[in-house]
Design a protein around this motif. Structure first.
Motif, mmCIF file in Angstrom:
data_model
loop_
_atom_site.group_PDB
_atom_site.id
_atom_site.type_symbol
_atom_site.label_atom_id
_atom_site.label_comp_id
_atom_site.label_asym_id
_atom_site.label_seq_id
_atom_site.Cartn_x
_atom_site.Cartn_y
_atom_site.Cartn_z
ATOM 1 N N ILE A 1 45.816 -11.671 -47.562
ATOM 2 C CA ILE A 1 46.406 -10.656 -45.382
ATOM 3 C C ILE A 1 46.735 -10.987 -44.846
ATOM 4 O O ILE A 1 47.102 -11.029 -43.920
ATOM 5 C CB ILE A 1 44.103 -10.370 -45.068
ATOM 6 N N LEU A 2 46.258 -13.201 -44.424
ATOM 7 C CA LEU A 2 46.293 -13.698 -43.232
ATOM 8 C C LEU A 2 47.984 -13.333 -43.915
ATOM 9 O O LEU A 2 49.123 -14.040 -42.427
ATOM 10 C CB LEU A 2 46.484 -14.631 -42.477
ATOM 11 N N GLU A 3 47.991 -14.128 -44.189
ATOM 12 C CA GLU A 3 49.700 -14.432 -44.580
ATOM 13 C C GLU A 3 50.577 -13.215 -44.760
ATOM 14 O O GLU A 3 51.638 -13.406 -44.761
ATOM 15 C CB GLU A 3 50.495 -15.240 -46.577
ATOM 16 N N CYS A 4 50.619 -11.844 -45.601
ATOM 17 C CA CYS A 4 50.942 -10.876 -44.871
ATOM 18 C C CYS A 4 51.376 -10.348 -43.327
ATOM 19 O O CYS A 4 52.213 -10.246 -43.055
ATOM 20 C CB CYS A 4 50.095 -9.802 -45.388
ATOM 21 N N ALA A 5 50.432 -11.021 -42.513
ATOM 22 C CA ALA A 5 50.670 -11.105 -41.029
ATOM 23 C C ALA A 5 51.329 -11.842 -40.669
ATOM 24 O O ALA A 5 52.820 -11.926 -39.758
ATOM 25 C CB ALA A 5 48.562 -11.275 -40.528
ATOM 26 N N ARG A 6 51.596 -13.418 -41.307
ATOM 27 C CA ARG A 6 52.502 -14.648 -40.547
ATOM 28 C C ARG A 6 53.656 -13.954 -41.536
ATOM 29 O O ARG A 6 55.293 -13.930 -40.138
ATOM 30 C CB ARG A 6 51.692 -16.015 -41.908
ATOM 31 N N LEU A 7 54.062 -13.166 -42.301
ATOM 32 C CA LEU A 7 55.730 -12.693 -42.201
ATOM 33 C C LEU A 7 55.688 -11.729 -42.079
ATOM 34 O O LEU A 7 57.082 -11.122 -41.730
ATOM 35 C CB LEU A 7 55.794 -12.509 -43.794
ATOM 36 N N SER A 8 54.375 -11.087 -40.931
ATOM 37 C CA SER A 8 55.430 -9.960 -39.974
ATOM 38 C C SER A 8 57.147 -10.329 -39.415
ATOM 39 O O SER A 8 57.381 -11.326 -38.857
ATOM 40 C CB SER A 8 54.640 -9.259 -39.172
ATOM 41 N N PRO A 9 57.675 -9.369 -38.919
ATOM 42 C CA PRO A 9 58.533 -9.252 -38.585
ATOM 43 C C PRO A 9 58.773 -9.193 -36.771
ATOM 44 O O PRO A 9 57.559 -8.909 -36.250
ATOM 45 C CB PRO A 9 59.429 -7.611 -38.530
ATOM 46 N N SER A 10 59.434 -9.474 -36.201
ATOM 47 C CA SER A 10 59.493 -9.828 -34.821
ATOM 48 C C SER A 10 60.241 -9.864 -34.170
ATOM 49 O O SER A 10 61.221 -10.638 -34.580
ATOM 50 C CB SER A 10 58.640 -10.952 -33.997
ATOM 51 N N SER A 11 60.191 -9.589 -32.268
ATOM 52 C CA SER A 11 61.618 -9.651 -31.843
ATOM 53 C C SER A 11 62.451 -10.513 -32.269
ATOM 54 O O SER A 11 61.513 -12.003 -31.739
ATOM 55 C CB SER A 11 61.497 -8.853 -30.562
ATOM 56 N N LEU A 12 63.178 -10.561 -32.081
ATOM 57 C CA LEU A 12 64.199 -12.198 -31.868
ATOM 58 C C LEU A 12 63.728 -13.288 -32.831
ATOM 59 O O LEU A 12 63.912 -14.473 -32.660
ATOM 60 C CB LEU A 12 63.983 -12.783 -30.410
ATOM 61 N N GLY A 13 62.268 -12.435 -33.663
ATOM 62 C CA GLY A 13 61.841 -13.483 -34.412
ATOM 63 C C GLY A 13 60.964 -14.807 -34.302
ATOM 64 O O GLY A 13 60.473 -15.973 -34.548
ATOM 65 N N LEU A 14 60.628 -14.221 -32.272
ATOM 66 C CA LEU A 14 59.414 -15.172 -31.901
ATOM 67 C C LEU A 14 58.396 -15.679 -32.213
ATOM 68 O O LEU A 14 57.780 -16.187 -31.861
ATOM 69 C CB LEU A 14 59.844 -14.768 -30.557
ATOM 70 N N GLU A 15 57.068 -14.149 -33.102
ATOM 71 C CA GLU A 15 56.163 -14.496 -33.827
ATOM 72 C C GLU A 15 55.654 -15.562 -32.798
ATOM 73 O O GLU A 15 54.742 -15.392 -33.030
ATOM 74 C CB GLU A 15 56.041 -14.978 -34.644
ATOM 75 N N PRO A 16 55.039 -13.816 -31.541
ATOM 76 C CA PRO A 16 54.221 -14.752 -30.761
ATOM 77 C C PRO A 16 53.069 -14.310 -30.720
ATOM 78 O O PRO A 16 52.340 -12.933 -29.778
ATOM 79 C CB PRO A 16 54.749 -13.884 -29.429
ATOM 80 N N TRP A 17 52.553 -14.923 -31.862
ATOM 81 C CA TRP A 17 50.976 -14.813 -31.969
ATOM 82 C C TRP A 17 50.418 -15.570 -32.584
ATOM 83 O O TRP A 17 50.733 -16.846 -33.093
ATOM 84 C CB TRP A 17 51.461 -13.221 -32.861
ATOM 85 N N ARG A 18 48.783 -15.481 -32.655
ATOM 86 C CA ARG A 18 48.281 -16.304 -33.484
ATOM 87 C C ARG A 18 46.693 -15.704 -33.408
ATOM 88 O O ARG A 18 46.583 -14.206 -33.529
ATOM 89 C CB ARG A 18 47.555 -17.536 -32.692
ATOM 90 N N PHE A 19 46.556 -16.464 -35.275
ATOM 91 C CA PHE A 19 45.411 -15.492 -35.570
ATOM 92 C C PHE A 19 44.115 -16.438 -35.587
ATOM 93 O O PHE A 19 43.663 -17.190 -36.640
ATOM 94 C CB PHE A 19 45.810 -15.184 -37.226
ATOM 95 N N LEU A 20 42.858 -16.028 -34.948
ATOM 96 C CA LEU A 20 42.129 -16.545 -35.399
ATOM 97 C C LEU A 20 40.769 -16.001 -36.266
ATOM 98 O O LEU A 20 40.776 -15.049 -35.918
ATOM 99 C CB LEU A 20 41.458 -16.966 -33.747
ATOM 100 N N ILE A 21 39.655 -16.521 -36.966
ATOM 101 C CA ILE A 21 39.237 -15.815 -37.789
ATOM 102 C C ILE A 21 37.491 -16.259 -38.025
ATOM 103 O O ILE A 21 37.512 -17.645 -37.640
ATOM 104 C CB ILE A 21 39.642 -15.756 -39.380
ATOM 105 N N PHE A 22 37.078 -15.429 -37.480
ATOM 106 C CA PHE A 22 35.202 -15.307 -37.434
ATOM 107 C C PHE A 22 34.935 -14.439 -38.632
ATOM 108 O O PHE A 22 34.547 -13.785 -38.836
ATOM 109 C CB PHE A 22 35.140 -15.541 -35.918
ATOM 110 N N GLN A 23 33.779 -15.670 -39.245
ATOM 111 C CA GLN A 23 32.341 -15.493 -39.775
ATOM 112 C C GLN A 23 31.406 -15.503 -39.933
ATOM 113 O O GLN A 23 30.430 -15.248 -40.759
ATOM 114 C CB GLN A 23 32.694 -15.783 -41.629
ATOM 115 N N ASN A 24 31.633 -16.959 -39.197
ATOM 116 C CA ASN A 24 29.620 -17.247 -39.491
ATOM 117 C C ASN A 24 28.653 -15.684 -38.039
ATOM 118 O O ASN A 24 29.863 -15.145 -37.669
ATOM 119 C CB ASN A 24 30.489 -18.675 -37.620
#
Length: 201
Positions: free
Chosen positions: A29-52
């Motif tokens: 799931i997170l790899e699909c997010a990482r490969l997402s397109p973004s304007s100018l290829g900036l990828e201005p995101w991070r993903f924090l995963i909480f399971q606790n």
């Protein structure tokens, strides 16, 4: 699954089984997010995963005590980054382009990026985060899992809870993931095709 079929059958899930999602599925799931397109290829995101369970309960309280935030298998916190000015030039230089093209792109786009104030930078980044979030949702459903986008939360409290430098990162969205406790019903209440699509000559 055919993509149109996926879109027709997917729905937001707000009730989950008490069952963990495997690391393999979360990574998919997170790899699909990482490969997402973004304007100018900036990828201005991070993903924090909480399971606790403790963290899920605390985050649910910040998200207006929504039960499915506490009871899901995992929460994906999508962070918008406003520090793309700092890495834009370096990222552009890593592309397999001629120096002439790199210089051309820098001359065109660097003034545009540098001209944004902080709030404009975050607005720009959040737009890109929504693209990645869509891919998280659809990748989740493709694994026969459920997801729900959460926009109802206290922005200041969640940023404080995560100890974010709000000049660089802020929470854009929360996404709950898990095994649906009820049958997924993809019944859609959408505008008709011709109400939202117009072919222009």
């Amino acid at each position: 699954m055919d993509y149109l079929q996926l879109m027709q059958n997917r729905s937001s899930i707000r009730s989950y089984l008490d069952k963990e999602i495997s690391k393999k599925d979360l990574s998919y799931i997170l790899e699909c997010a990482r490969l997402s397109p973004s304007s100018l290829g900036l990828e201005p995101w991070r993903f924090l995963i909480f399971q606790n369970k403790k963290h899920k309960k605390e985050i649910s309280q910040i998200a207006n005590n929504q039960a499915h935030v506490q009871n899901c298998a995992a929460i994906v916190v999508v962070l918008a980054r406003a520090d793309f000015k700092e890495y834009f030039e370096e990222k552009m230089k890593k592309k397999k382009l001629s120096q002439e093209k790199i210089d051309m792109y820098l001359n065109i786009y660097k003034p545009f990026i540098d001209g944004m104030n902080l709030e404009q930078s975050f607005a720009y980044a959040r737009e890109q985060c929504h693209i990645a979030s869509t891919n998280i949702i659809n990748a989740t459903f493709n694994l026969n899992l459920g997801a729900c986008v959460i926009g109802g939360f206290d922005q200041d409290k969640i940023n404080q809870y995560l100890k974010l430098d709000i000049n660089k990162q802020r929470v854009s969205l929360l996404i709950t993931l898990g095994y649906p406790s009820t049958e997924i019903k993809g019944e859609k209440f959408r505008f008709d095709f011709n109400e939202v699509v117009e072919f222009k000559d």
